[in-house]
Design a protein around this motif. Structure first.
Motif, short mmCIF file in Angstrom:
data_model
loop_
_atom_site.label_atom_id
_atom_site.label_comp_id
_atom_site.label_asym_id
_atom_site.label_seq_id
_atom_site.Cartn_x
_atom_site.Cartn_y
_atom_site.Cartn_z
N GLY A 398 6.02 -43.28 -37.81
CA GLY A 398 4.64 -43.05 -37.40
C GLY A 398 4.31 -43.66 -36.05
O GLY A 398 3.39 -43.22 -35.38
N ARG A 399 5.09 -44.67 -35.63
CA ARG A 399 4.79 -45.36 -34.38
C ARG A 399 5.49 -44.73 -33.18
O ARG A 399 4.94 -44.72 -32.08
CB ARG A 399 5.20 -46.84 -34.48
N VAL A 400 6.71 -44.23 -33.37
CA VAL A 400 7.46 -43.72 -32.21
C VAL A 400 6.98 -42.36 -31.75
O VAL A 400 7.23 -41.95 -30.63
CB VAL A 400 8.97 -43.65 -32.51
N ARG A 401 6.31 -41.59 -32.59
CA ARG A 401 5.71 -40.30 -32.24
C ARG A 401 6.73 -39.37 -31.60
O ARG A 401 6.55 -38.89 -30.48
CB ARG A 401 4.51 -40.53 -31.33
N SER A 402 7.81 -39.14 -32.34
CA SER A 402 8.85 -38.20 -31.91
C SER A 402 8.92 -37.08 -32.93
O SER A 402 9.27 -37.31 -34.10
CB SER A 402 10.21 -38.93 -31.83
N ARG A 421 14.13 -35.85 -58.56
CA ARG A 421 12.72 -35.80 -58.96
C ARG A 421 12.36 -36.90 -59.97
O ARG A 421 11.26 -37.43 -59.95
CB ARG A 421 12.42 -34.43 -59.55
N SER A 422 13.31 -37.22 -60.87
CA SER A 422 12.99 -38.16 -61.95
C SER A 422 13.20 -39.62 -61.56
O SER A 422 12.80 -40.52 -62.29
CB SER A 422 13.86 -37.85 -63.18
N ALA A 423 13.83 -39.90 -60.41
CA ALA A 423 14.12 -41.28 -60.01
C ALA A 423 12.85 -41.97 -59.49
O ALA A 423 12.13 -41.39 -58.67
CB ALA A 423 15.21 -41.30 -58.95
N LEU A 424 12.63 -43.20 -59.93
CA LEU A 424 11.43 -43.94 -59.52
C LEU A 424 11.39 -44.13 -58.02
O LEU A 424 10.35 -43.94 -57.37
CB LEU A 424 11.39 -45.29 -60.23
N GLU A 425 12.53 -44.52 -57.40
CA GLU A 425 12.56 -44.77 -55.96
C GLU A 425 12.21 -43.50 -55.18
O GLU A 425 11.53 -43.56 -54.16
CB GLU A 425 13.94 -45.28 -55.55
N VAL A 426 12.70 -42.38 -55.67
CA VAL A 426 12.41 -41.11 -54.99
C VAL A 426 10.91 -40.80 -55.07
O VAL A 426 10.28 -40.42 -54.08
CB VAL A 426 13.24 -39.96 -55.58
N ARG A 427 10.33 -40.98 -56.25
CA ARG A 427 8.90 -40.72 -56.40
C ARG A 427 8.08 -41.63 -55.49
O ARG A 427 7.09 -41.19 -54.88
CB ARG A 427 8.47 -40.90 -57.85
N GLU A 428 8.49 -42.90 -55.39
CA GLU A 428 7.77 -43.83 -54.52
C GLU A 428 7.84 -43.39 -53.05
O GLU A 428 6.84 -43.44 -52.33
CB GLU A 428 8.34 -45.24 -54.67
N PHE A 429 9.03 -42.95 -52.62
CA PHE A 429 9.17 -42.50 -51.24
C PHE A 429 8.35 -41.24 -50.98
O PHE A 429 7.64 -41.14 -49.97
CB PHE A 429 10.64 -42.24 -50.90
N VAL A 430 8.45 -40.28 -51.89
CA VAL A 430 7.72 -39.02 -51.72
C VAL A 430 6.22 -39.28 -51.65
O VAL A 430 5.50 -38.73 -50.79
CB VAL A 430 8.06 -38.03 -52.84
N GLU A 431 5.72 -40.14 -52.53
CA GLU A 431 4.28 -40.45 -52.52
C GLU A 431 3.89 -41.16 -51.24
O GLU A 431 2.84 -40.87 -50.64
CB GLU A 431 3.93 -41.30 -53.74
N ALA A 432 4.72 -42.11 -50.79
CA ALA A 432 4.42 -42.84 -49.55
C ALA A 432 4.45 -41.88 -48.36
O ALA A 432 3.59 -41.95 -47.46
CB ALA A 432 5.42 -43.96 -49.34
N TYR A 433 5.42 -40.97 -48.35
CA TYR A 433 5.53 -40.00 -47.27
C TYR A 433 4.29 -39.09 -47.24
O TYR A 433 3.70 -38.86 -46.18
CB TYR A 433 6.79 -39.17 -47.45
N ASP A 434 3.91 -38.59 -48.39
CA ASP A 434 2.77 -37.67 -48.47
C ASP A 434 1.47 -38.37 -48.06
O ASP A 434 0.62 -37.77 -47.40
CB ASP A 434 2.64 -37.08 -49.86
N ARG A 435 1.32 -39.65 -48.44
CA ARG A 435 0.13 -40.39 -48.03
C ARG A 435 0.09 -40.54 -46.51
O ARG A 435 -0.95 -40.37 -45.87
CB ARG A 435 0.09 -41.77 -48.70
N ALA A 436 1.25 -40.88 -45.94
CA ALA A 436 1.31 -41.07 -44.49
C ALA A 436 1.02 -39.77 -43.76
O ALA A 436 0.33 -39.74 -42.74
CB ALA A 436 2.69 -41.60 -44.10
#
Length: 438
Positions: A398-402, A421-436
């Motif tokens: 988000g900072r480098v803007r490339s 889809r069922s992995a907790l780490e994947v869900r956390e990343f996907v949710e963080a990505y979508d929020r960003a």
């Protein structure tokens, strides 16, 4: 997007049909993006779905779920006045952005330029107003103006490091266009003319690089073609070599054979005066192109030459743009080549080495190779590692803007969202990505 974007007939027709899938397809195929449409994989990454899902959305029945309609319309920045539904309050309302050209709205455009210039440190108040009406530009060109045009290349390079290519690409193109148009009409001596051709070629190369890093690759090649022509008119082999090196970078994924030829042309043109670091860069360009061609022998041969040249160290004659050629960059290009050769295990080793020794001076390259590490882990099938690395990279992306780096992270998100889809780490990343992204 400018207001004229939404007036394009296929876009208007899809909006009138109230079919967001067809709107997305018309959006991807809009001539604004160049001769090639935006790939489904890229746009699917923006929307947080797979390429196959986007294909079904574009060709299937109209969407009716308001939250998804509103979310996607917001992501694509479709003006609220064009939509057939009201956006809920939680979604930002996007107004249409008017199309402004220097001729139609010079004062507004100049204010916008100077605002960005102030932010990025570009000396916009130099010896001429870069966006002044043609009648206000000097009728003759002297060395003072040439030196100013040359200084802009360094200033764009420094600004790029500070705010990223996405913020600078349009303005660099506009500055190049105005200076080129002025130079075509102005009078100047032969000595000034050669220097001016070199300065404009250098500025064209810088605009091309910004287009590449902003993920607007189709707009880059005309600048590089022009740069090569101007460098030859001025008999400036150093600028010509830089243009060929950038052309090899541009072509290496879709036209790797031509990328090899460009790297070889740069090596021939620099024979006898290339510094070790410049030779390293040119051999790296050739190595990656050979890897994309699945030519293992050519790749290994060029990587050996690159490392041998790198051992020669820095030189007082190194060109300013060459500072990014570090040990980390050599290893990073080796990792990219292994990815092209379908060796994600070897690629991941290279990217871990690069990201394990971060360089504060080359933050964007560090972020770029961090995202490449996530891609390599995903290719290996280790979606947990890909998600962990993706979360680590997300704030910096988000900072480098490339646009180039953002597109790669979108690809990672799309790939692992399906595979894990069922992995907790994947869900956390996907949710963080979508929020960003929202």
């Amino acid at each position: 997007m400018p207001a004229s974007f939404w007036e394009h007939e296929p876009v208007r027709h899809a909006l009138a049909e109230r079919h967001l899938g067809r709107v997305i397809r018309a959006y991807r195929y809009h001539p604004y993006h160049g001769r090639n449409p935006l790939p489904q994989t890229v746009v699917a990454g923006w929307l947080g779905i797979t390429q196959a899902q986007l294909s079904r959305v574009e060709s299937g029945l109209p969407l009716v779920h308001l939250d998804r309609l509103a979310h996607w319309a917001s992501l694509l920045r479709i003006p609220a006045s064009r939509l057939w539904f009201a956006l809920p309050r939680k979604f930002p309302v996007v107004a249409e952005r008017p199309t402004i050209t220097p001729e139609e709205g010079g004062a507004t455009n100049r204010r916008q330029f100077h605002a960005v210039a102030a932010l990025t440190g570009i000396q916009a108040t130099g010896c001429l107003d870069l966006l002044a009406p043609p009648a206000d530009l000097p009728p003759t060109v002297g060395m003072e103006q040439v030196r100013y045009a040359s200084s802009l290349v360094d200033e764009f390079r420094q600004a790029d490091a500070a705010v990223g290519a996405d913020a600078l690409c349009d303005i660099a193109m506009q500055v190049h266009k105005r200076l080129s148009a002025w130079a075509a009409k102005a009078a100047y001596s032969r000595s000034v003319g050669d220097a001016l051709q070199s300065a404009l070629a250098d500025l064209a190369i810088q605009a091309a690089w910004l287009a590449i890093d902003a993920d607007r690759r189709t707009e880059a090649r005309p600048f590089l073609n022009e740069a090569i022509a101007r460098a030859r008119i001025a008999d400036d082999s150093r600028v010509e070599v830089r243009a060929f090196a950038c052309m090899s970078l541009l072509l290496r994924e879709k036209q790797p054979g031509e990328a090899v030829h460009c790297a070889e042309a740069a090596l021939r043109a620099s024979a006898g005066w290339a510094t070790p670091r410049l030779s390293t860069l040119l051999h790296l360009r050739a190595a990656y192109a050979h890897a994309t061609l699945r030519d293992m022998h050519g790749f290994e041969q060029e990587m050996t030459r690159a490392r041998r040249a790198f051992d020669g160290g820095t030189h007082e004659d190194d060109l300013p743009f060459i500072s990014f050629v570090t040990a980390q960059e050599v290893t990073g290009i080796q990792g990219l080549s292994y990815l092209a050769l379908d060796r994600p295990d070897r690629a991941a080793e290279c990217f871990r080495s690069v990201t394990g020794t971060p360089s504060a001076a080359h933050r964007r390259n560090q972020v770029y190779y961090t995202v490449q590490l996530a891609r390599a882990a995903s290719r290996q099938g280790d979606v947990g590692e890909a998600a962990r690395v993706g979360i680590r990279a997300l704030p910096e992306v988000g900072r480098v803007r490339s646009g180039r780096v953002s597109g790669l992270l979108a690809e990672v998100r799309s790939d692992i969202a399906v595979a894990g889809r069922s992995a907790l780490e994947v869900r956390e990343f996907v949710e963080a990505y979508d929020r960003a992204l929202s």
